[in-house]
Design a protein around this motif. Structure first.
Motif, PDB file in Angstrom:
ATOM      1  N   ASN A  44      -0.121  -7.157  -1.864  1.00 21.69           N
ATOM      2  CA  ASN A  44      -0.358  -5.721  -1.715  1.00 21.69           C
ATOM      3  C   ASN A  44      -0.431  -5.314  -0.243  1.00 21.69           C
ATOM      4  O   ASN A  44      -0.997  -6.026   0.576  1.00 21.69           O
ATOM      5  CB  ASN A  44      -1.668  -5.319  -2.392  1.00 21.69           C
ATOM      6  N   THR A  45       0.126  -4.146   0.053  1.00 19.75           N
ATOM      7  CA  THR A  45      -0.012  -3.545   1.382  1.00 19.75           C
ATOM      8  C   THR A  45      -1.495  -3.150   1.555  1.00 19.75           C
ATOM      9  O   THR A  45      -2.104  -2.706   0.581  1.00 19.75           O
ATOM     10  CB  THR A  45       0.881  -2.285   1.454  1.00 19.75           C
ATOM     11  N   ALA A  49      -3.680   1.427   4.936  1.00 21.01           N
ATOM     12  CA  ALA A  49      -2.379   1.930   5.379  1.00 21.01           C
ATOM     13  C   ALA A  49      -1.803   2.890   4.339  1.00 21.01           C
ATOM     14  O   ALA A  49      -1.307   3.979   4.682  1.00 21.01           O
ATOM     15  CB  ALA A  49      -1.424   0.768   5.615  1.00 21.01           C
ATOM     16  N   LEU A  50      -1.870   2.494   3.074  1.00 23.89           N
ATOM     17  CA  LEU A  50      -1.339   3.337   2.001  1.00 23.89           C
ATOM     18  C   LEU A  50      -2.107   4.658   1.940  1.00 23.89           C
ATOM     19  O   LEU A  50      -1.508   5.730   1.784  1.00 23.89           O
ATOM     20  CB  LEU A  50      -1.456   2.614   0.655  1.00 23.89           C
ATOM     21  N   VAL A  53      -1.272   7.439   4.516  1.00 30.65           N
ATOM     22  CA  VAL A  53      -0.084   8.241   4.175  1.00 30.65           C
ATOM     23  C   VAL A  53      -0.418   9.236   3.073  1.00 30.65           C
ATOM     24  O   VAL A  53      -0.046  10.410   3.140  1.00 30.65           O
ATOM     25  CB  VAL A  53       1.086   7.328   3.769  1.00 30.65           C
ATOM     26  N   LYS A  54      -1.165   8.769   2.087  1.00 30.66           N
ATOM     27  CA  LYS A  54      -1.527   9.678   0.975  1.00 30.66           C
ATOM     28  C   LYS A  54      -2.381  10.850   1.467  1.00 30.66           C
ATOM     29  O   LYS A  54      -2.321  11.936   0.908  1.00 30.66           O
ATOM     30  CB  LYS A  54      -2.283   8.911  -0.108  1.00 30.66           C
ATOM     31  N   ASN A  55      -3.173  10.602   2.492  1.00 35.27           N
ATOM     32  CA  ASN A  55      -4.089  11.636   2.989  1.00 35.27           C
ATOM     33  C   ASN A  55      -3.545  12.398   4.194  1.00 35.27           C
ATOM     34  O   ASN A  55      -4.289  13.112   4.864  1.00 35.27           O
ATOM     35  CB  ASN A  55      -5.434  10.997   3.368  1.00 35.27           C
ATOM     36  N   ASN A  56      -2.273  12.244   4.492  1.00 36.68           N
ATOM     37  CA  ASN A  56      -1.727  12.930   5.667  1.00 36.68           C
ATOM     38  C   ASN A  56      -1.757  14.446   5.461  1.00 36.68           C
ATOM     39  O   ASN A  56      -1.724  14.927   4.325  1.00 36.68           O
ATOM     40  CB  ASN A  56      -0.299  12.458   5.949  1.00 36.68           C
ATOM     41  N   MET A 240       4.578  -4.561   4.406  1.00 33.51           N
ATOM     42  CA  MET A 240       5.123  -3.209   4.339  1.00 33.51           C
ATOM     43  C   MET A 240       6.547  -3.175   4.892  1.00 33.51           C
ATOM     44  O   MET A 240       6.868  -2.415   5.811  1.00 33.51           O
ATOM     45  CB  MET A 240       4.199  -2.169   5.004  1.00 33.51           C
ATOM     46  N   ALA A 243       8.383   0.154   5.291  1.00 30.03           N
ATOM     47  CA  ALA A 243       7.990   1.154   6.298  1.00 30.03           C
ATOM     48  C   ALA A 243       9.114   1.342   7.304  1.00 30.03           C
ATOM     49  O   ALA A 243       9.510   2.438   7.618  1.00 30.03           O
ATOM     50  CB  ALA A 243       6.714   0.718   7.012  1.00 30.03           C
ATOM     51  N   TYR A 272       6.221   9.085   8.815  1.00 31.33           N
ATOM     52  CA  TYR A 272       5.275   8.592   7.800  1.00 31.33           C
ATOM     53  C   TYR A 272       4.958   7.116   8.026  1.00 31.33           C
ATOM     54  O   TYR A 272       3.827   6.676   7.906  1.00 31.33           O
ATOM     55  CB  TYR A 272       5.856   8.747   6.389  1.00 31.33           C
ATOM     56  N   ALA A 276       1.358   5.005   8.553  1.00 27.85           N
ATOM     57  CA  ALA A 276       0.936   3.812   7.818  1.00 27.85           C
ATOM     58  C   ALA A 276       0.685   2.650   8.780  1.00 27.85           C
ATOM     59  O   ALA A 276      -0.305   1.924   8.653  1.00 27.85           O
ATOM     60  CB  ALA A 276       1.995   3.431   6.786  1.00 27.85           C
TER      61      ALA A 276
ATOM     62  N   VAL B  53       5.158  12.591  -1.260  1.00 30.38           N
ATOM     63  CA  VAL B  53       4.648  11.476  -0.445  1.00 30.38           C
ATOM     64  C   VAL B  53       3.146  11.333  -0.631  1.00 30.38           C
ATOM     65  O   VAL B  53       2.622  10.234  -0.795  1.00 30.38           O
ATOM     66  CB  VAL B  53       5.016  11.678   1.043  1.00 30.38           C
ATOM     67  N   LYS B  54       2.447  12.454  -0.652  1.00 27.83           N
ATOM     68  CA  LYS B  54       0.982  12.395  -0.826  1.00 27.83           C
ATOM     69  C   LYS B  54       0.604  11.786  -2.184  1.00 27.83           C
ATOM     70  O   LYS B  54      -0.436  11.150  -2.311  1.00 27.83           O
ATOM     71  CB  LYS B  54       0.378  13.798  -0.698  1.00 27.83           C
ATOM     72  N   ASN B  56       2.359   9.544  -3.901  1.00 27.11           N
ATOM     73  CA  ASN B  56       3.047   8.289  -4.222  1.00 27.11           C
ATOM     74  C   ASN B  56       2.046   7.251  -4.733  1.00 27.11           C
ATOM     75  O   ASN B  56       0.859   7.304  -4.403  1.00 27.11           O
ATOM     76  CB  ASN B  56       3.786   7.764  -2.984  1.00 27.11           C
ATOM     77  N   LYS B  59       2.050   0.300  -4.247  1.00 28.95           N
ATOM     78  CA  LYS B  59       1.044  -0.738  -3.977  1.00 28.95           C
ATOM     79  C   LYS B  59       1.601  -1.742  -2.955  1.00 28.95           C
ATOM     80  O   LYS B  59       0.888  -2.220  -2.084  1.00 28.95           O
ATOM     81  CB  LYS B  59       0.691  -1.481  -5.273  1.00 28.95           C
ATOM     82  N   VAL B  60       2.879  -2.056  -3.133  1.00 26.77           N
ATOM     83  CA  VAL B  60       3.573  -2.918  -2.169  1.00 26.77           C
ATOM     84  C   VAL B  60       4.715  -2.083  -1.591  1.00 26.77           C
ATOM     85  O   VAL B  60       5.630  -1.698  -2.318  1.00 26.77           O
ATOM     86  CB  VAL B  60       4.150  -4.188  -2.841  1.00 26.77           C
ATOM     87  N   LEU B  61       4.625  -1.791  -0.301  1.00 25.71           N
ATOM     88  CA  LEU B  61       5.649  -0.955   0.346  1.00 25.71           C
ATOM     89  C   LEU B  61       6.875  -1.834   0.638  1.00 25.71           C
ATOM     90  O   LEU B  61       7.018  -2.380   1.732  1.00 25.71           O
ATOM     91  CB  LEU B  61       5.075  -0.344   1.631  1.00 25.71           C
ATOM     92  N   TYR B 272       9.102   5.669   2.448  1.00 29.16           N
ATOM     93  CA  TYR B 272       8.371   6.943   2.286  1.00 29.16           C
ATOM     94  C   TYR B 272       9.303   8.135   2.498  1.00 29.16           C
ATOM     95  O   TYR B 272       9.247   9.127   1.787  1.00 29.16           O
ATOM     96  CB  TYR B 272       7.223   7.045   3.295  1.00 29.16           C
TER      97      TYR B 272
END
Lengths: 394, 394
Positions: A44-45, A49-50, A53-56, A240, A243, A272, A276, B53-54, B56, B59-61, B272
């Motif tokens: 898992n990443t 980091a994940l 990006v989700k909270n950007n 990642m 990325a 993005y 991350a 993107v927010k 997404n 789990k593994v990028l 992303y």
């Protein structure tokens, strides 16, 4: 019809790509394929980091700076400090993956017809980047019997011509898993200084080092400041790969100013992914301890099981998550295809990367494969069992 | 110290980059700088893209496919269909920005020393990509007095040599804002077929067309299938320059197979950004209507105000969001620096892009600047007012 370029004709295909249609057909026929062929970790990443990006809170997804944001580069410099590599943010250019870092490096230091010496086997895409840049890879063959250690330095020296611009190493090595010792790095340094060559090191697997060993970077060598160029990436470190963020690191101002011009032409690395990657730098140490422990166990299992197969030779890798194995077959390109096309054991088979793509010497490595230990241990055990049965039948 | 490459020495600096330190100093001194120099829109990225993107669930990028996911490419093909461009998903390769699309195109169709004919002025980074690829840009000068229309086709033909591999156009044009007519595209087609050249079109500004005009793509030309290569990008269309997603589109299978090898070497485009770009394809039509209306108004305001300045010549652009203006100064590189270094009006100044960087003919465009109308109307009015006062004083 207008013709494509000579360069385009010469561009190598990915050594795995040829096998993909066979793998797809096998899957369509209900065969379960274990992928030992690619360096895509199942780890898992880091959540940090994940989540970043989700909270950007981006409203306009704008260009970033061509060299990457100063904040991010300053954080990278801090990360390197922990690894006893002392550089400033302006000695770092953020790139779109390690791939682009290598392309910018080759663009900055080589012209068409120039030569770069690389210990062989090496990461297959070095061939592609060299072809795209119009330069020649001059291989120095390393041996499975020596665990792919650095070949005698005299063998490098014998290959140096007026066209030689650099020596390129991958440390720890893909596909070999070999970790260069401090002494080996020092030998390369002496040679680079003597002949005024760049020493380029692809150190993307820095963290993946086992058995209590320590990674030694070319950036730790005093006196090599004007000759050392390090290529790095977040892909493997934080699992990642998607990325596409890497960097070039060098204290040579002329190299950095030149690489920056290449970076400006392509505007900026992906925004993005930089978010991350910046957040990933706060990944707790425990993540790496756990991941390393897991890879070490996988390596142990893989090497132990492979050694049980008659006729198979394998060198225990000290780093990264690959090993090269010699199989009792004449041509692993044919064998790898056969595994997918003709063979299965209880509805399962394996996909391996024929090693010929990791050599530039014609005909070398024909009986070798690269195996990535990016699967869970029980899957690795089952994969090697399948390989054993396949070799018995082949 | 080992020397950098000739290619690296020749790589052009961004025409704006030289001015950046002056802009930074001006800002440090409390001067408000209006940026007319960059193509970074202030328009919000479609929410649907940002939200994808927010939300997404990665789990593994992981790496994506080198050519981009089939789902995304299928959606791109559907988008093109709306623009009367009929291609399949396998005639599309997703790239890291339009920049990479152009690099892969040049790599696939040109070798070192080959020539590409480009109407001038052109997007400055074409010079960088050409240098990086070791090829020669052969310019055909277009005139501000003709609104930068396609130069007479005889002028192209006169420049064709055995080294000529392609004609490259940007439509609508950066920096000119010129929109090629259907007839002009047909003339280029006839020439490409006659001399068996590739016709490469950078169509990233396709949506930005004003005054009820229609964009005509090279991909709409029957008979040109084996010669046409289109370069595209999401950067401007959805105001997502920081995503770094573009694509190459061609029906020439050999070109696509070759470009794919370049794509494989760099593994994959950013994951992303592909999520954002795929979602962006569901942007409602109203977004484009509103954005276009806004740009049209901005252009009208900008051109109207510029025309009021004595000695300024400007051609009204039909597309994109740039215009080239001729100023009553000898050297806009010097003038642009002066604007930042020496001038301000009530604590405000403007930054413009000197046009010399958009020419490859030495000395051409010295009295021109590119102005991007990516600012709100009132800011544009104020910017032109500042420019007017500056010209009076200069």
């Amino acid at each position: 019809m207008p013709s494509i370029s000579k360069k385009g004709t010469l561009m190598p295909e990915s050594p795995i790509r040829k096998l993909v249609p066979y793998a797809e057909t096998a899957k369509k026929n209900g065969i379960n394929v274990y992928h030992l062929n690619i360096g895509q970790p199942d780890i898992n990443t880091p959540k940090i980091a994940l989540d970043a990006v989700k909270n950007n809170t981006i409203k306009v997804l704008a260009y970033s700076r061509s060299e990457g944001s100063e904040v991010y580069r300053t954080k990278i410099a801090k990360y390197y400090k922990k690894h006893d590599i002392h550089v400033n943010h302006d000695e770092i250019i953020v790139t779109t993956g390690g791939s682009e870092a290598l392309l910018f490096t080759l663009g900055s230091i080589t012209d068409v017809g120039d030569e770069v010496i690389i210990p062989e086997p090496f990461y297959a895409n070095y061939n592609g980047f060299a072809t795209a840049s119009g330069i020649k890879v001059v291989p120095v063959i390393s041996s499975i019997d020596e665990a792919f250690a650095l070949p005698p330095i005299e063998e490098f020296e014998a290959l140096i011509t007026p066209k030689t611009k650099a020596i390129l190493v991958c440390n720890p090595g893909n596909p070999t898993g070999y970790l260069y010792t401090r002494e080996e790095i020092k030998k390369l340094k002496t040679l680079a200084l003597k002949h005024d060559l760049f020493l380029v090191a692809d150190e993307v697997y820095r963290e993946f080092v086992y058995d209590g060993l320590t990674h030694h970077s070319i950036m730790q060598e005093t006196g090599l400041e004007q000759h050392a160029i390090m290529v790095d990436s977040v892909s493997k470190r934080y699992s990642m790969c998607g990325a596409r963020i890497g960097c070039i690191v060098s204290k040579n101002k002329e190299v950095m100013a030149t690489a920056l011009k290449f970076a400006q032409a392509r505007l900026s690395p992906p925004t993005y992914a930089q978010i991350a990657s910046e957040a990933a730098l706060d990944t707790p140490e425990s993540y790496f301890t756990e991941v390393n422990e897991e890879y070490k166990e996988r390596r142990n299992v893989l090497v132990r099981e492979l050694k049980k197969i008659p006729g198979v030779k394998v060198s225990s890798p000290k780093g990264a998550f690959y090993c090269v194995a010699e199989l009792p077959v004449a041509d692993t390109d044919v064998f790898a295809q056969w595994l997918l096309e003709k063979f299965n054991d209880k509805g399962e088979t394996v996909m391996v990367a024929p090693a010929s793509g990791f050599y530039s010497t014609k005909g070398a490595g024909k009986n070798q494969v690269r195996i990535a230990y990016v699967l869970k241990q029980e899957k690795l055990v089952r994969s090697v069992e399948i390989l054993k049965k396949a070799l018995e039948m082949y």
